[in-house]
Design an enzyme around this catalytic site. Sequence first.
Site, mmCIF file in Angstrom:
data_model
loop_
_atom_site.group_PDB
_atom_site.id
_atom_site.type_symbol
_atom_site.label_atom_id
_atom_site.label_comp_id
_atom_site.label_asym_id
_atom_site.label_seq_id
_atom_site.Cartn_x
_atom_site.Cartn_y
_atom_site.Cartn_z
ATOM 1 N N HIS A 146 0.816 -1.212 0.000
ATOM 2 C CA HIS A 146 0.000 0.000 0.000
ATOM 3 C C HIS A 146 0.854 1.268 0.000
ATOM 4 C CE1 HIS A 146 -3.179 2.823 0.998
ATOM 5 N NE2 HIS A 146 -4.052 1.864 0.806
ATOM 6 N N GLY A 228 4.748 21.813 10.735
ATOM 7 C CA GLY A 228 5.938 21.012 10.974
ATOM 8 C C GLY A 228 7.087 21.348 10.054
ATOM 9 N N GLY A 236 8.333 9.696 8.968
ATOM 10 C CA GLY A 236 7.716 10.250 7.782
ATOM 11 C C GLY A 236 6.831 11.445 8.078
#
Length: 576
Positions: A146, A228, A236
């Site tokens: 995925h 961020g 990640g």
Amino acid sequence: MPSIDNCAARKGKVKFVTVMGIIAITNRVSVRPSKSIRGYSTTNRKSKIVNPKSPPPDQGQPDQMTTLIECIPNFSEARRPEIIDQIAAAITSVEGAHLLDRSSDLDHNRTVLTFAGSPEAVEEAAFRAIKTASELIDLNQHTGAHPRIGATDVCPFVPLSNATMEECIAIAQRLGQRVGSELSLPVYLYEAAATRPENANLENIRRGQYEGLKGEVESDPGRKPDFGPNKLGAAGATVIGARNPLIAYNIYLTTDDVSIAKKIAKAIRHSTGGLRYVKGLGLLVDGRAQVSMNLTNFRETPIARVVETVRREAERYGVGIHHSELVGLIPQEALVDAAVWYTQLDQFDKAQILESRLFASGPQTVDGQTPPEPASFIDELAAPTPTPGGGSAAAYAGAMGAGLVAMVAGLTIGKKKYAEVEAEMQAIRVVAENLRAELTHAVDDDAASFEVLMATFKLPKETEEQKEARDNAIIKATLNAAHIPLHVSEDVLKVMELALKCAKHGNVNAISDSMSGFAMARAALTAAGYNVRININSLEDKSAGDKMLSQLSALEEEANKLEKEIRAVMQERGGI
């Protein structure tokens, strides 16, 4: 390539569904208590597990004015169930956050957790889950079918009862800012919360996956996160947003030709000219072509229409539908609509559904009889399927032993006769309850590790590279399958030590219960030990398990000493 929120595919893999007494039906949530200590439901023994942390017995259907939000985070991990246990625990540690569903896919190496509650509880639970995942999952070591860009890959919020999309957008924005500042993770807002039109579609954010984004986020202004740093670490990035209820639905074809699944996915998904409110991917899952879909508005594009469109497209290539599956939860209305369509009940009224009448009329009773309890763990153990097996039984026995120790400690606390040992019994009770919780989790972990091991034998082995990867995966999964019962062995030895203390100093009227708790833990050690050995013995290079076997032998030797000591205590203090 379009992206899918929820992970897909269950066949031949682990699919856990944890019901904590809450059933989400469209925009309503009803609550009912579960009475099972670790009760397995009557559906699929590998699929349905009722969580012991059910709501209190007096908790009925929420007030109609209660505001309920649903959150469905997707995590890039499935092959290490102990990691998902910790993430799930982070969610349930928040009062008012109810875990509804846990679905893990081994091929995708991805888990979807579904929980719901008040806006405040859901927002806090989501933060704790993201934080826990960022500490435990390394994307540099992650492999799976995925697409993904983060440990917590995507985290959508969905309005349920008396909630608006605006509220979910506000939650997504606050959470995104907090995750970016406190956890230093890049955060992208998507769907209804997107700050840029191109980010409304998840596929645009996930383009290139973790590896591609890692190289572009620092230099490409178009890949700059909403919150961020402009840098990807091992965890990640995270995509957070707000959307309407979604159905994750997959159709398996009667072929292993993945190119056919990809052509069908292209034909049905909206982004490439297909059905509105449908996202799709063509994948190869467990040796079978799969059309993996997200249905984002089942009222406008119902399931039956999707199924029949896939069926017609498949016929063009000379294949058919083998079976379909649901990932996570589905609104009841969607299933009713599909049943009505296929049975051609043109004059159907939803009030004709028997269960709806029963729910509407109050407590679910028939002829004064309460509905049957979910199948017990013992029933599931006796069923002719590979899991749960001996390893799960060992953990379950250990949990019962810890429960008995906690009981004896509790029966000692508060008694004047045992005032001198009250502090000791208080401490024993706390430790015993912690061990009981760990061993209860191990019931599932052992079954899951076996499923992971079986899945590795199905990995491709056509090339030398594939063979090497498959062999390494088998070794790793085998060692993990041995590690879980070894950890159970360590825990049950602690239970035995506590049982001995209770036998020595606890309420003498419950001394036989102390011995019973010890005996359950001793039996658990024996059973767990055999599960460690059978896994190590299956390795071609058995030296990889030498350390585990040495640890096990030491535990068993210590257990023998404890057994000898408690038998002496039973004879001296209990007269038996």
